[in-house]
Design a protein around this motif. Structure first.
Motif, mmCIF file in Angstrom:
data_model
loop_
_atom_site.group_PDB
_atom_site.id
_atom_site.type_symbol
_atom_site.label_atom_id
_atom_site.label_comp_id
_atom_site.label_asym_id
_atom_site.label_seq_id
_atom_site.Cartn_x
_atom_site.Cartn_y
_atom_site.Cartn_z
ATOM 1 N N PHE A 170 0.811 -1.218 0.000
ATOM 2 C CA PHE A 170 0.000 0.000 0.000
ATOM 3 C C PHE A 170 0.846 1.271 0.000
ATOM 4 C CE2 PHE A 170 -3.284 -2.789 2.222
ATOM 5 C CZ PHE A 170 -4.060 -2.940 1.074
ATOM 6 N N ASP A 223 0.503 5.625 -0.991
ATOM 7 C CA ASP A 223 0.725 6.722 -0.049
ATOM 8 C C ASP A 223 1.500 7.868 -0.682
ATOM 9 O OD1 ASP A 223 -0.592 5.507 2.077
ATOM 10 O OD2 ASP A 223 1.199 4.407 2.695
ATOM 11 N N GLU A 271 -6.737 -2.377 -3.131
ATOM 12 C CA GLU A 271 -6.147 -1.057 -3.347
ATOM 13 C C GLU A 271 -7.204 0.034 -3.311
ATOM 14 O OE1 GLU A 271 -2.119 -2.096 -5.935
ATOM 15 O OE2 GLU A 271 -3.875 -1.262 -6.951
ATOM 16 N N TYR A 305 -8.094 0.685 0.280
ATOM 17 C CA TYR A 305 -7.053 1.451 0.957
ATOM 18 C C TYR A 305 -7.101 2.920 0.532
ATOM 19 C CZ TYR A 305 -2.541 2.815 2.863
ATOM 20 O OH TYR A 305 -1.556 3.447 3.579
ATOM 21 N N HIS A 355 -11.084 1.487 4.217
ATOM 22 C CA HIS A 355 -9.668 1.763 4.467
ATOM 23 C C HIS A 355 -9.200 1.083 5.746
ATOM 24 C CE1 HIS A 355 -5.896 4.039 4.539
ATOM 25 N NE2 HIS A 355 -6.114 4.203 5.837
ATOM 26 N N GLN A 363 -6.504 -3.058 6.261
ATOM 27 C CA GLN A 363 -5.144 -2.974 6.820
ATOM 28 C C GLN A 363 -4.484 -4.343 7.045
ATOM 29 O OE1 GLN A 363 -3.561 -0.049 7.021
ATOM 30 N NE2 GLN A 363 -5.432 0.949 6.280
ATOM 31 N N ALA A 374 -2.099 -5.771 4.242
ATOM 32 C CA ALA A 374 -0.894 -5.068 3.807
ATOM 33 C C ALA A 374 0.290 -6.032 3.726
ATOM 34 C CB ALA A 374 -0.576 -3.932 4.775
#
Length: 382
Positions: free
Chosen positions: A172, A176, A283, A286, A342, A346, A349
């Protein structure tokens, strides 16, 4: 003792897209890493040796049996500590090759999503299940990544040991980073458009045609962004023209990185017939996008209907249209679904998943224990 591992897949692109962190992890442990696949030979600096196999999509192709013979010779020659196989076609022929090797190396099959489920026609399911049963004795460890596949593999005894893992992990951190210079105008989209994004190969399983058929029933500001390539791309272009919605569908081709597209979209959608544990959905979650997905395995593992996304029956155009209209008509729903998604994604990841998968891989090689934590760092990016 020098450990050597063999990774196989139908195409090198599969290894390059999904498994480079695992090649790095084994090399960090001091292993020699071989990769044998079909397709175009890529640059794979994380492999010590790369072998091109003549895989073809048609299972009965003589080329696949030549690939099987090549793999059998390779296993006899290299005395691998471990063989890990990915993708249905390569997994079948890799395990058939292993059946003729004595002593046989331990074999792990990672199932990225069986190509059958409860809705598959009986004849087709029987063929696909038979292929898995035929190779079950050569499957020392079967790793599944959604609950339907896990239960089915256990019930049918498709491996000597069956385990579940939360996919292979998604990096991820790529999402960012600042998305870069990309605006809606780049794709001919207006600020007031409500943009639905679906990044996938154009194939019958991905079913992009259903999304195109839904557009005439949706308000004109709803636009469809369909990055990707594949055999059915031109057919989808023709369908959009036939339905008079060509100006509402954008076909940008293969796009990488995807972060700019997630940033400009209002929602993510998927119309797939079946999945393992899809990267495009994870994706999107996220990125904080609300996701509208077909109610099929893989999607149901990731999305809680009404809380982290919206689910609709596969290929039900009317139900899909209702879900999109709900996002348009209920203020705050997009933000609420996106925020919950989101948080929910997690655990998938790469930093969280890679150690779990490596522990499963190395469970067949007791001499390789204990694990050395530094080997599983994912900070070494491409």
């Amino acid at each position: 003792m020098m450990h050597r591992i063999l990774f196989t897949a139908s195409t090198f692109s599969h290894i390059r897209t999904f498994h480079l962190p695992y090649l790095r992890a084994f090399r960090a442990l001091g292993w020699k890493v071989d990769v044998a696949c079909g397709g175009t030979l890529p640059d794979l600096p994380d492999a010590d040796r790369v072998i091109v196999l003549p895989f073809e999509k048609r299972m009965s192709s003589p080329a696949n049996f030549r690939a099987q013979a090549q793999l059998r010779h390779l296993m006899r020659q290299q005395n691998y500590t471990l063989v890990i196989t990915h993708t249905s076609l390569a997994a079948f022929f890799t395990r058939r090759a292993a059946a003729g090797v004595h002593p046989r190396p331990p074999v792990i099959n990672m199932a990225h999503g069986y190509l059958f489920d409860d809705e598959t026609p009986a004849w087709k399911r029987a063929i696909l299940e038979s292929a898995e049963r035929l190779t079950a004795r050569q499957t020392d460890l079967l790793l599944t990544m959604n609950q339907w596949d896990y239960r089915t593999a256990q019930r049918l005894h498709l491996g000597r040991r069956v385990a579940w893992v939360p996919g292979i992990g998604v990096d991820f951190s790529k999402l960012d980073a600042p998305p870069g210079a990309c605006s809606r105008s780049t794709y001919g989209l207006d600020p007031e458009d409500f943009v639905l994004l679906y990044a996938a190969e154009f194939s019958s399983r991905k079913n992009q045609s259903m999304l195109i058929r839904a557009l005439p029933s949706l308000p004109p500001q709803v636009k469809l962004l369909l990055p990707g390539q594949g055999a059915l791309l031109e057919e989808c272009r023709r369908l959009a023209n036939t339905l008079g919605v060509a100006d509402r569908v954008v076909f940008p081709g293969f796009v990488s990185p995807m972060a700019p597209l997630y940033a400009l979209a209002d929602a993510a959608v998927t119309s797939s017939r079946s999945e393992g544990l899809p990267f495009n959905v994870m994706e999107s979650m996220y990125a904080g996008l609300p996701v509208i997905a077909s109610r099929v395995k893989g999607h149901t593992d990731l999305l809680d209907d009404g809380r982290t996304g919206l689910l609709y029956p596969f290929d039900d155009t009317a139900a899909f249209v209702r879900a999109v209209k709900r996002l348009l008509e209920e203020p705050g729903l997009c933000a609420a679904l996106g925020s919950a998604a989101h948080d929910a994604v997690q655990p998938y990841a790469l930093d969280a998943v890679l150690p779990q998968v490596m522990e499963q891989y190395l469970s067949l090689v007791p001499a390789a224990q204990p694990l050395r934590a530094p080997a599983f760092s994912t900070t070494d990016k491409e």
